[in-house]
Design a protein around this motif. Structure first.
Motif, PDB file in Angstrom:
ATOM      1  N   ASP A  78       0.824  -1.213   0.000  1.00  0.00           N
ATOM      2  CA  ASP A  78       0.000   0.000   0.000  1.00  0.00           C
ATOM      3  C   ASP A  78       0.856   1.259   0.000  1.00  0.00           C
ATOM      4  OD1 ASP A  78      -2.278  -1.504  -0.033  1.00  0.00           O
ATOM      5  OD2 ASP A  78      -2.645  -1.384   2.128  1.00  0.00           O
ATOM      6  N   GLN A  79       1.940   1.228   0.764  1.00  0.00           N
ATOM      7  CA  GLN A  79       2.825   2.384   0.824  1.00  0.00           C
ATOM      8  C   GLN A  79       3.518   2.610  -0.517  1.00  0.00           C
ATOM      9  OE1 GLN A  79       3.097   4.598   3.304  1.00  0.00           O
ATOM     10  NE2 GLN A  79       1.470   3.421   4.336  1.00  0.00           N
ATOM     11  N   THR A  80       3.854   1.530  -1.189  1.00  0.00           N
ATOM     12  CA  THR A  80       4.487   1.638  -2.507  1.00  0.00           C
ATOM     13  C   THR A  80       3.528   2.267  -3.514  1.00  0.00           C
ATOM     14  OG1 THR A  80       5.860  -0.306  -2.092  1.00  0.00           O
ATOM     15  CG2 THR A  80       5.576   0.355  -4.391  1.00  0.00           C
ATOM     16  N   VAL A  81       2.278   1.844  -3.474  1.00  0.00           N
ATOM     17  CA  VAL A  81       1.262   2.395  -4.370  1.00  0.00           C
ATOM     18  C   VAL A  81       1.063   3.887  -4.089  1.00  0.00           C
ATOM     19  CG1 VAL A  81      -1.189   2.357  -4.973  1.00  0.00           C
ATOM     20  CG2 VAL A  81       0.057   0.207  -4.702  1.00  0.00           C
ATOM     21  N   LYS A  82       0.993   4.250  -2.827  1.00  0.00           N
ATOM     22  CA  LYS A  82       0.808   5.659  -2.454  1.00  0.00           C
ATOM     23  C   LYS A  82       2.001   6.501  -2.889  1.00  0.00           C
ATOM     24  CE  LYS A  82      -2.175   4.778   1.560  1.00  0.00           C
ATOM     25  NZ  LYS A  82      -2.299   4.878   3.044  1.00  0.00           N
ATOM     26  N   HIS A  83       3.192   5.926  -2.738  1.00  0.00           N
ATOM     27  CA  HIS A  83       4.401   6.656  -3.130  1.00  0.00           C
ATOM     28  C   HIS A  83       4.430   6.901  -4.631  1.00  0.00           C
ATOM     29  CE1 HIS A  83       8.552   8.009  -2.990  1.00  0.00           C
ATOM     30  NE2 HIS A  83       8.840   7.163  -3.963  1.00  0.00           N
ATOM     31  N   ASN A  84       4.111   5.883  -5.428  1.00  0.00           N
ATOM     32  CA  ASN A  84       4.079   6.033  -6.878  1.00  0.00           C
ATOM     33  C   ASN A  84       3.005   7.016  -7.309  1.00  0.00           C
ATOM     34  OD1 ASN A  84       6.170   4.211  -7.282  1.00  0.00           O
ATOM     35  ND2 ASN A  84       4.807   2.449  -7.495  1.00  0.00           N
ATOM     36  N   SER A  85       1.872   7.004  -6.602  1.00  0.00           N
ATOM     37  CA  SER A  85       0.790   7.949  -6.895  1.00  0.00           C
ATOM     38  C   SER A  85       1.245   9.376  -6.624  1.00  0.00           C
ATOM     39  CB  SER A  85      -0.439   7.613  -6.041  1.00  0.00           C
ATOM     40  OG  SER A  85      -1.472   8.563  -6.248  1.00  0.00           O
ATOM     41  N   MET A  86       1.993   9.560  -5.536  1.00  0.00           N
ATOM     42  CA  MET A  86       2.492  10.889  -5.194  1.00  0.00           C
ATOM     43  C   MET A  86       3.480  11.381  -6.247  1.00  0.00           C
ATOM     44  SD  MET A  86       4.766  12.133  -1.927  1.00  0.00           S
ATOM     45  CE  MET A  86       6.193  11.273  -2.624  1.00  0.00           C
ATOM     46  N   LEU A  87       4.370  10.492  -6.712  1.00  0.00           N
ATOM     47  CA  LEU A  87       5.343  10.875  -7.730  1.00  0.00           C
ATOM     48  C   LEU A  87       4.655  11.333  -9.011  1.00  0.00           C
ATOM     49  CD1 LEU A  87       8.129   8.140  -7.401  1.00  0.00           C
ATOM     50  CD2 LEU A  87       8.185  10.503  -6.592  1.00  0.00           C
ATOM     51  N   LYS A  88       3.616  10.618  -9.415  1.00  0.00           N
ATOM     52  CA  LYS A  88       2.892  10.996 -10.623  1.00  0.00           C
ATOM     53  C   LYS A  88       2.177  12.326 -10.445  1.00  0.00           C
ATOM     54  CE  LYS A  88       2.276   6.327 -12.476  1.00  0.00           C
ATOM     55  NZ  LYS A  88       1.341   5.261 -12.892  1.00  0.00           N
ATOM     56  N   LEU A  89       1.641  12.547  -9.245  1.00  0.00           N
ATOM     57  CA  LEU A  89       0.986  13.828  -8.964  1.00  0.00           C
ATOM     58  C   LEU A  89       1.987  14.967  -9.094  1.00  0.00           C
ATOM     59  CD1 LEU A  89      -1.416  15.524  -7.947  1.00  0.00           C
ATOM     60  CD2 LEU A  89      -0.619  15.045  -5.613  1.00  0.00           C
ATOM     61  N   MET A  90       3.186  14.788  -8.536  1.00  0.00           N
ATOM     62  CA  MET A  90       4.206  15.827  -8.602  1.00  0.00           C
ATOM     63  C   MET A  90       4.626  16.085 -10.045  1.00  0.00           C
ATOM     64  SD  MET A  90       4.354  16.687  -5.559  1.00  0.00           S
ATOM     65  CE  MET A  90       3.613  15.965  -4.088  1.00  0.00           C
ATOM     66  N   PRO A  92      -4.438  14.490  -3.062  1.00  0.00           N
ATOM     67  CA  PRO A  92      -5.305  13.846  -4.058  1.00  0.00           C
ATOM     68  C   PRO A  92      -4.454  13.083  -5.069  1.00  0.00           C
ATOM     69  CG  PRO A  92      -5.031  16.162  -4.576  1.00  0.00           C
ATOM     70  CD  PRO A  92      -4.364  15.946  -3.244  1.00  0.00           C
ATOM     71  N   ASP A  93      -5.055  12.098  -5.727  1.00  0.00           N
ATOM     72  CA  ASP A  93      -4.307  11.420  -6.780  1.00  0.00           C
ATOM     73  C   ASP A  93      -4.413  12.225  -8.075  1.00  0.00           C
ATOM     74  OD1 ASP A  93      -6.847  10.931  -7.776  1.00  0.00           O
ATOM     75  OD2 ASP A  93      -6.873   8.830  -7.173  1.00  0.00           O
ATOM     76  N   VAL A  94      -3.723  11.763  -9.105  1.00  0.00           N
ATOM     77  CA  VAL A  94      -3.674  12.513 -10.353  1.00  0.00           C
ATOM     78  C   VAL A  94      -5.049  12.604 -11.005  1.00  0.00           C
ATOM     79  CG1 VAL A  94      -2.698  12.578 -12.676  1.00  0.00           C
ATOM     80  CG2 VAL A  94      -1.272  11.895 -10.766  1.00  0.00           C
ATOM     81  N   LYS A  95      -5.797  11.524 -10.984  1.00  0.00           N
ATOM     82  CA  LYS A  95      -7.121  11.523 -11.621  1.00  0.00           C
ATOM     83  C   LYS A  95      -8.050  12.532 -10.960  1.00  0.00           C
ATOM     84  CE  LYS A  95      -7.181   6.777 -13.396  1.00  0.00           C
ATOM     85  NZ  LYS A  95      -7.875   5.455 -13.348  1.00  0.00           N
ATOM     86  N   THR A  96      -8.016  12.575  -9.623  1.00  0.00           N
ATOM     87  CA  THR A  96      -8.860  13.527  -8.904  1.00  0.00           C
ATOM     88  C   THR A  96      -8.444  14.954  -9.222  1.00  0.00           C
ATOM     89  OG1 THR A  96      -9.211  11.945  -7.095  1.00  0.00           O
ATOM     90  CG2 THR A  96      -9.650  14.275  -6.628  1.00  0.00           C
TER      91      THR A  96
END
Length: 252
Positions: free
Chosen positions: A173-185, A209-213
């Protein structure tokens, strides 16, 4: 078996049979719109080809699962015909410089395997180029939608190229959140300056928020207010306030 009986047998084949050929399934009909030129675009090309062949129920001719029926002369010949069509589709979807080296192969599956073994290669330069293009992509003169979808396409291509395995450990879960944060940035860094205040406020959110949101919020408000990427600062301030209101409103 007579010619009339042979025609009858072929006509009885339905769409679910890989030996069935629709009248539009001819060697002159392009299979996909892109052409394979080398290693860099192999993943995209191969995926496109498999999707197109799947629609036509002809994947078995490239993965080797559809074999000749040696006990039936008519179906034997029909297999040859289907193989020739699929082979012509493959050869028609590669660049001219690759064509000469494959034209003398007789089976579509042999050509498919040859292309995979030759061009399905991942090296540091390919990963570097993809990562560089993602990191340096800017919105510029593109619309918000064009910029987002181009970046999203590059992310998917990178993920497919890197071929990362699904993580099943406790840190998944932490890995998914981290990758989501990188894409947002990455997404926010490439946006034009007219979104500066909006970006600042979105980055204060906890959780982020994630990128889609983020894209959905920006896109909806841009559509409603007719905001362009070159709007002036007063309009941007109004836009920011509206985004703030809608982001906090659970009914939207």
């Amino acid at each position: 078996m007579g010619e009339e009986n042979a025609i009858t047998l072929i006509n009885k084949l339905d769409f679910g049979d890989p030996l069935y050929l629709h009248p539009s399934d001819t060697s002159s009909t392009p299979l996909v719109s892109i052409k394979l030129k080398g290693t860099e675009k192999y993943k995209i090309w191969s995926r496109s080809v498999l999707l197109a062949l799947g629609i036509k129920n002809k994947v078995g001719f490239v993965d080797g699962t559809c074999v000749k029926n040696a006990n039936d002369e008519i179906l034997f010949k029909q297999w040859d015909r289907c193989n020739s069509v699929v082979l012509s589709w493959l050869l028609g979807s590669i660049a001219d410089e690759l064509y000469a080296g494959l034209i003398f192969f007789e089976n579509a599956s042999t050509v498919w395997t040859e292309l995979k073994e030759t061009y399905d290669k991942i090296d540091g330069s390919i990963i570097f180029n993809l990562h560089f293009n993602i990191s340096t992509l800017k919105q510029g003169n593109s619309s918000l939608s064009e910029y987002y979808h181009k970046l999203n396409s590059m992310w998917k291509q990178y993920d497919a190229t890197a071929n990362l395995k699904q993580c099943t450990c406790e840190a998944a879960d932490q890995t998914v959140k981290h990758n989501s944060m990188l894409k947002l940035m990455q997404f926010l860094m490439g946006l034009n300056d007219c979104y500066m205040h909006v970006k600042s406020n979105l980055l204060l959110r906890d959780p982020l928020p994630d990128v889609k949101t983020t894209y959905s919020v920006l896109s909806r408000e841009e559509s409603q207010r007719g905001l362009s990427t070159t709007n002036n600062k007063p309009q941007t301030s109004v836009f920011m306030s509206q985004v703030e209101s809608n982001y906090n409103d659970p009914t939207r």
